[in-house]
Write a protein that holds these residues in place. Structure first.
Motif, PDB file in Angstrom:
ATOM      1  N   UNK A 139       1.507  55.447   2.682  1.00 13.67           N
ATOM      2  CA  UNK A 139       0.289  55.620   1.891  1.00 13.67           C
ATOM      3  C   UNK A 139       0.506  56.573   0.705  1.00 13.67           C
ATOM      4  N   UNK A 148      -0.176  56.101   8.624  1.00 15.12           N
ATOM      5  CA  UNK A 148       1.160  56.359   9.131  1.00 15.12           C
ATOM      6  C   UNK A 148       1.394  57.859   9.316  1.00 15.12           C
ATOM      7  N   UNK A 149       1.881  58.252  10.471  1.00 14.99           N
ATOM      8  CA  UNK A 149       2.244  59.639  10.755  1.00 14.99           C
ATOM      9  C   UNK A 149       3.543  59.652  11.542  1.00 14.99           C
ATOM     10  N   UNK A 150       4.178  60.829  11.573  1.00 15.42           N
ATOM     11  CA  UNK A 150       5.372  60.970  12.400  1.00 15.42           C
ATOM     12  C   UNK A 150       4.982  61.144  13.864  1.00 15.42           C
ATOM     13  N   UNK A 183       7.741  56.672  12.924  1.00 16.00           N
ATOM     14  CA  UNK A 183       6.348  56.609  12.507  1.00 16.00           C
ATOM     15  C   UNK A 183       5.484  55.966  13.581  1.00 16.00           C
ATOM     16  N   UNK A 184       4.219  56.335  13.568  1.00 10.39           N
ATOM     17  CA  UNK A 184       3.212  55.672  14.395  1.00 10.39           C
ATOM     18  C   UNK A 184       1.944  55.576  13.557  1.00 10.39           C
ATOM     19  N   UNK A 233      12.593  52.775  10.650  1.00 10.08           N
ATOM     20  CA  UNK A 233      13.168  53.012  11.977  1.00 10.08           C
ATOM     21  C   UNK A 233      14.617  52.525  12.033  1.00 10.08           C
TER      22      UNK A 233
END
Lengths: 193, 229
Positions: B122, A109-111, A102-103, B206
């Protein structure tokens, strides 16, 4: 350089022969039928065979193809504001195109991207009940654009396959699809907030 | 009359959607809808669903392998239909789309509820899928009840149980949803996220990916590889 186009469609054999462009260099046709195996949600495309779905059928070919084309045209019946089952089955199997990590972008949050570039997307929906369903489809396109980091996308709808065929003969024009006025809406209040 | 809860995940194991379905059944139980046998196995339709005891029991079934006639059969005598599903590429899993098309015009008037969970933190990342479900209800002439959208779904199958931290917010909203299901009432969209901040969720996710790669004997640098052929 000529646009490399990938067409994903759920047309029948006879309709596809009638509507789709003739084969040529730089054009890849990917039929959604017969329907591929379901995505099992195993994340194998991220942590077992990175970049490619683990299920051994043609559905695992789609994600790598995204990286090799400049434009993806998705032709689908409009179903409740989204894709038909067969088209969605292909799209579900394509998350190997992005990374699991994620970033944040604008605090959300997005991939992370796997490849340096993403194709543009244009969505050609056909069928009936466009009304509110089409507005939902535009939001879906916008969400997919953000998640696949596509430079731009467009959504069109066609009441007949004849109109769709005519649109396919025209040179693709891709203004960026502006998000709908209420996108993504006010942040919902959460319990305890 | 009971409630039918359909796990909308294509998985046939105890995935996040199934666990959420059980948590919802627990909430219904607390409202005296029924009791759930411990460790009960959900079954794929249309064979007998996991029946719960008690008056007005809730049943939980898998959707993978469930046909439209099978779903209609399982809905006999039920007062509401609940989908518990994961978000797949901003929308619904493909087999659910086919199932929903298959029951158009066949179960009109039934109250419909849903719980959607996504891997992003979200909860509002589920909103497009919520709209798709509302469009389905309109076309199927079902009564739109309520939806609970949950972000941070990756935490559901982690080390935590679904009771208490970090799902206090989720359980609160599940309780509200269960009340409306029991009453056959409609309500505003509900949202919930884990009880810890976004950066903690990201770190945990992660670590989870690296752990899964390790178990699969995949080198960490290969997680980033590009497919050429």
């Amino acid at each position: 350089m000529a646009t490399r186009e990938l067409i994903l469609h759920d047309l029948s054999d006879s309709d596809s022969l009638d509507c789709l462009p003739d084969p040529k260099i730089g054009l890849t046709i990917f039929p959604a039928l017969p329907k591929v195996n379901l995505c099992q949600g195993c994340f194998g495309c991220w942590v077992k065979t990175p970049g490619r779905c683990v299920i051994k059928d043609r559905g695992s070919d789609f994600a790598p193809l995204l990286a090799k084309h400049d434009l993806v045209t998705v032709i689908s019946r409009l179903v409740f504001g989204g894709f038909s089952g067969p088209v969605k089955a292909i799209i579900d199997r394509s998350i190997g195109f992005i990374l699991p990590f994620f970033e944040y972008r604008n605090g959300r949050m997005f991939h992370v991207r796997r490849y340096p570039e993403s194709p543009s997307f244009r969505y050609f929906f056909y069928g009936r009940n466009f009304g509110p369903n089409l507005e939902t489809a535009k939001k879906l396109a916008q969400a997919n654009k953000q998640n696949f980091m596509s430079p731009c996308c467009s959504v069109d709808c066609f009441a007949t396959l004849a109109e769709l065929k005519l649109a396919l003969t025209k040179e693709p024009k891709l203004p960026g699809l502006e998000p709908p006025a209420d996108w993504p809406g006010p942040r919902p209040s959460l319990p305890g907030a | 009359m009971g409630v039918l809860i359909v796990s909308g995940s294509p998985k046939k194991n105890r995935g996040a959607s199934w666990r959420l379905g059980l948590a919802l059944a627990e909430s219904l139980k607390k409202l005296k809808l029924g009791s759930l046998p411990d460790g009960g196995e959900a079954q794929s339709g249309p064979s007998p669903p996991m029946a719960l005891t008690g008056e007005g029991a809730a049943s939980l079934i898998f959707s993978n392998g469930l046909s439209a006639p099978g779903l209609i059969e399982n809905l006999k005598g039920k007062k509401a239909l609940v989908f518990v599903l994961p978000l797949y590429v901003d929308a619904l899993p493909s087999h659910l789309v086919d199932l929903m098309e298959g029951i158009l015009g066949k179960i009109e008037g039934l109250p419909f509820y849903a719980v959607i969970n996504c891997g992003f933190y979200e909860a509002d990342k589920n909103l497009v899928a919520v709209e798709i479900l509302k469009n389905f209800c309109r076309e199927a002439n079902l009564k739109w009840g309520q939806v609970l959208a949950f972000g941070g779904g990756g935490a559901i199958n982690s080390l935590f149980g679904l009771k208490g931290f970090p799902f206090r917010g989720l359980n609160l909203e599940l309780g509200k949803l269960a009340k409306n299901i029991l009453a056959g009432a409609s309500g505003p969209d509900l949202f919930a996220e884990p009880d810890f901040p976004k950066f903690v969720y990201k770190l945990g996710a992660h670590l989870q990916w690296y752990w899964m790669a390790f178990k699969n004997k995949v080198k960490f640098k290969d997680l980033y590889k590009k497919i050429d052929g």
